[in-house]
Enzyme design. Structure first.
Site, PDB file in Angstrom:
ATOM      1  N   CYS A   1       1.140  -5.592  -2.001  1.00 17.73           N
ATOM      2  CA  CYS A   1       1.975  -5.291  -0.828  1.00 17.73           C
ATOM      3  C   CYS A   1       1.735  -3.910  -0.223  1.00 17.73           C
ATOM      4  CB  CYS A   1       3.444  -5.462  -1.181  1.00 17.73           C
ATOM      5  SG  CYS A   1       3.868  -7.191  -1.463  1.00 17.73           S
TER       6      CYS A   1
ATOM      7  N   VAL B   1       5.800 -15.126  -4.271  1.00 15.82           N
ATOM      8  CA  VAL B   1       6.995 -15.226  -3.420  1.00 15.82           C
ATOM      9  C   VAL B   1       7.503 -16.666  -3.335  1.00 15.82           C
ATOM     10  CG1 VAL B   1       7.805 -15.014  -1.020  1.00 15.82           C
ATOM     11  CG2 VAL B   1       6.506 -13.170  -2.066  1.00 15.82           C
TER      12      VAL B   1
ATOM     13  N   GLU C   1       7.753  -7.736  -7.882  1.00 20.23           N
ATOM     14  CA  GLU C   1       7.168  -8.452  -9.024  1.00 20.23           C
ATOM     15  C   GLU C   1       7.668  -7.789 -10.300  1.00 20.23           C
ATOM     16  OE1 GLU C   1       2.901  -8.965  -8.673  1.00 20.23           O
ATOM     17  OE2 GLU C   1       3.126  -9.578  -6.597  1.00 20.23           O
TER      18      GLU C   1
ATOM     19  N   GLU D   1      10.510 -11.150   2.796  1.00 22.66           N
ATOM     20  CA  GLU D   1      10.853 -11.118   1.372  1.00 22.66           C
ATOM     21  C   GLU D   1      10.726  -9.679   0.845  1.00 22.66           C
ATOM     22  OE1 GLU D   1      12.103 -13.553  -0.699  1.00 22.66           O
ATOM     23  OE2 GLU D   1      12.335 -11.657  -1.768  1.00 22.66           O
TER      24      GLU D   1
ATOM     25  N   GLY E   1       1.503   9.627  -9.964  1.00 24.20           N
ATOM     26  CA  GLY E   1       0.782   8.713 -10.844  1.00 24.20           C
ATOM     27  C   GLY E   1      -0.621   8.456 -10.337  1.00 24.20           C
TER      28      GLY E   1
END
Ligand SMILES: NC(=O)c1ccc[n+]([C@@H]2O[C@H](COP(=O)([O-])OP(=O)(O)OC[C@H]3O[C@@H](n4cnc5c(N)ncnc54)[C@H](O)[C@@H]3O)[C@@H](O)[C@H]2O)c1
Length: 450
Positions: free
Chosen positions: A260, A11, A152, A148, A253
C-alpha cells in the site's frame, strides 16, 4: 443481503468473510483457480491471524462460497464489491485494468438493481469511470466508493472494529444501503464518514501518504542522528509527547514497505502531476523511503567493512509482523542490494519464507528455524519486529555467528531498534541500530524501548 466480492486477496477475503459473519450470503469470486480451489478445500491462501477460523465457521454455516464463475443464484445480488489489485504502472499511476475487467463482468451478469462498491484503492475519478463503463448493463447499477483501511496482521479486528468507514455515494438510496450494511458495526457519529465518491477516493490516498510522510521524516532524522550523535529514541519521545503530533508512526527503521504505502504515495504524486498540481511532499516522502533502503545497505556494508564474500542473515522477511506479505518488503530490497554486492544471504521469517522464496528462488536460503539461519554468518540484520525476535538469546546468537577475519566480533544490525545495545554488547557482539546513539542508548531506561 446477497453479496458478490471480486478478488479473494488480503482485502477481498477479509471483507467477504467479515460480511458473511455479519449474516450476509457472500460469494467470493477470483480469477485465480488455485486460490479458489484452496479455499474450497478449507485451506487459507494467505496468513492473517484469526481469518482461518472465521472462514471455516462461515463456510460451515453455508453463507460463504468461493468460485471462479458467477452462478445464476448470485446474478440478483444486492451489491457487488470490487477488491482487486491496483498495482503501480511504469509512471507510478495505478493500473486499473483489473477494476475495469470486473466492471465489465458485473455489467454482463447483474439482473437486478444493485450497488457496486469500490473497495480497491483507486485514483480520484475512477468511480465515475466505472459508472460510465456500466452504462451497457441491463439494470440500474450505482457505483459507490468505500475505500478499505484494514492493516495486514490486524485485518480481522479492523473489519469488525474499524477506526472509521468512509462512503462516497451520489444518491440517498446508495448511502442508506451502505448505512444498513455497516449498521452491525455500530459506528457512532464521525466514524461513518459520508461524502461524495471523489473525496472518498482522495481520503484513502491522503491517509496512507500522511502516514508515509511521518515515517519518511523520522527516517531522515535518523540519518541526521547518525551524522550528529543525537539519538532517535529521545527525539521520537520528545516529539511524540506533543499531543498535537501524537506517538504513532514515529519509528525510524528500514523504510516503509508493503503493497500500500509505496504504491499509494506514488499514485497520489502521479495523480497530482496529471492534474497539474505537483505534490512535492508526497514525492519527497517516496524519495526519502528509497534513500533509506540505500542508507541501510551502506550501513551494513560499513559495519562489515565490505560485504563481498560475506554471509549475512536476515531475520524478518515480511514487510511487517503478523503477515506473510513480502511485497515491497525492506528485506527484498536489502537482500537484492547485498547479493548485488557479492554477499550470500540467508533468511528466516515465521510466516513469509515461502513468499520470499517465490521472489529469490535458490538465491536466498530460507531456514525453518531462526537460529539455524545464523550458522556461519558474519552479521544478523533484524528487519521485521516479530514478537519471537524481541528477546533472543544473544549468547546463542554469538555462538552461531562468525567473527571477521581480523577478529572483529559479529555485528547485529537492529533495523527496528528493538534490542538493548548494552545486552547485545554484553554477549560479545557489536550493535548497530538506526539513528541510535550507542553511548546514550546503553543507559536508556526500559520505558524508552519500543
Ligand atoms: N493489502 C492491504 O493491506 C490493503 C489495505 C487497504 C486497501 N488495499 C487495496 O485493496 C486492493 C486489493 O489489495 P489486496 O492486497 O487485497 O490485493 P491482492 O493482490 O492480495 O488480491 C487481489 C486479488 O484479486 C484477484 N483478481 C485480479 N483480477 C481479478 C478479476 N478480474 N476478477 C476477480 N478477481 C481478480 C487476484 O487473483 C487476487 O487474488 C488494492 O487496490 C489495494 O491497494 C489493500
Amino acid at each position: 443481503m446477497r453479496l458478490v466480492v471480486f478478488g479473494a486477496g488480503y482485502v477481498g477475503l477479509v471483507t467477504g468473510t467479515g460480511l458473511s459473519d455479519l449474516g450476509h450470503e457472500v460469494l467470493l469470486y477470483d480469477i485465480d483457480p488455485d486460490r479458489i480451489a484452496k479455499l474450497n478445500d478449507g485451506r487459507v491462501p494467505i496468513y492473517e491471524p484469526g481469518l482461518g477460523d472465521l472462514i471455516h465457521r462461515n463456510q460451515r454455516g453455508g453463507r460463504l462460497h468461493f468460485a471462479t464463475e458467477i452462478p445464476a443464484s448470485f446474478a440478483d445480488a444486492d451489491a457487488y464489491f470490487i477488491a482487486v489489485g491496483t498495482p503501480p504502472g511504469p509512471d507510478g499511476a495505478a493500473d486499473l485494468s483489473a477494476v475495469m475487467a470486473v466492471a465489465d463482468t458485473i455489467a454482463k451478469v447483474a439482473t437486478r438493481k444493485a450497488v457496486v462498491v469500490v473497495k480497491s484503492t483507486v485514483p480520484v475519478g475512477t468511480c465515475d469511470a466505472v459508472q460510465a463503463r456500466l452504462a451497457g448493463a441491463k439494470v440500474s447499477l450505482e457505483v459507490v466508493s468505500n475505500p478499505e483501511f484494514l492493516k495486514e496482521g490486524d485485518a480481522v479486528s479492523d473489519f469488525f472494529k474499524p477506526d472509521r468507514v468512509v462512503v462516497g455515494a451520489r444518491s440517498d438510496e446508495a448511502r442508506q444501503m451502505l448505512r444498513e450494511l455497516y449498521a452491525p458495526l455500530q459506528l457512532s457519529g464521525e466514524r461513518l464518514v459520508m461524502t461524495d465518491p471523489r473525496s472518498s477516493e482522495l481520503i484513502k490516498y491522503a491517509s496512507n501518504t500522511m502516514l508515509a510522510i511521518r515515517i519518511s521524516f523520522m527516517n531522515e532524522l535518523s540519518r541526521l542522528c547518525h551524522a550528529t550523535g543525537a539519538d532517535i529514541h529521545a527525539v521520537r519521545l520528545g516529539v511524540g509527547t506533543d499531543s498535537r503530533i501524537g506517538k504513532k508512526f514515529l519509528y525510524a527503521g528500514p523504510g516503509y514497505g508493503g503493497s500500500c504505502f509505496p504504491k499509494d504515495v506514488q499514485a497520489l504524486a502521479a495523480l497530482g502531476r496529471e492534474n497539474g498540481v505537483q505534490l512535492k511532499v508526497a514525492e519527497a516522502a517516496h524519495q526519502a523511503n528509497e534513500d533509506q533502503a540505500v542508507f541501510l545497505a551502506q550501513l551494513v556494508d560499513k559495519a562489515l567493512e565490505g560485504v563481498m564474500g560475506k554471509q549475512i542473515t536476515l531475520w524478518g522477511l515480511a514487510f511487517k509482523p503478523e503477515t506473510d506479505d513480502v511485497r515491497e518488503s525492506p528485506a527484498v530490497k536489502l537482500a537484492s542490494a547485498l547479493i548485488e554486492r557479492g554477499a550470500t544471504v540467508i533468511g528466516h521469517d515465521p510466516e513469509a519464507g515461502p513468499n520470499f522464496t517465490k521472489v529469490f528462488g535458490s538465491k536466498v536460503a530460507v531456514k525453518e528455524r531462526d537460529y539455524d539461519a545464523l550458522d556461519g554468518s558474519h552479521a544478523l540484520i533484524l528487519l521485521t519486529e516479530w514478537r519471537s525476535y524481541r528477546a533472543p538469546n544473544f549468547a546463542e546468537i554469538k555462538r552461531r555467528l562468525k567473527a571477521s577475519a581480523d577478529g572483529m566480533p559479529p555485528v547485529l544490525v537492529d533495523a527496528r531498534n528493538i534490542w538493548r545495545p548494552s545486552e547485545v554488547q554484553r554477549a560479545g557482539l557489536r550493535y548497530q541500530g538506526i539513528g541510535v546513539s550507542l553511548h546514550r542508548a546503553a543507559d536508556r531506561p526500559s520505558q524508552v524501548l519500543v
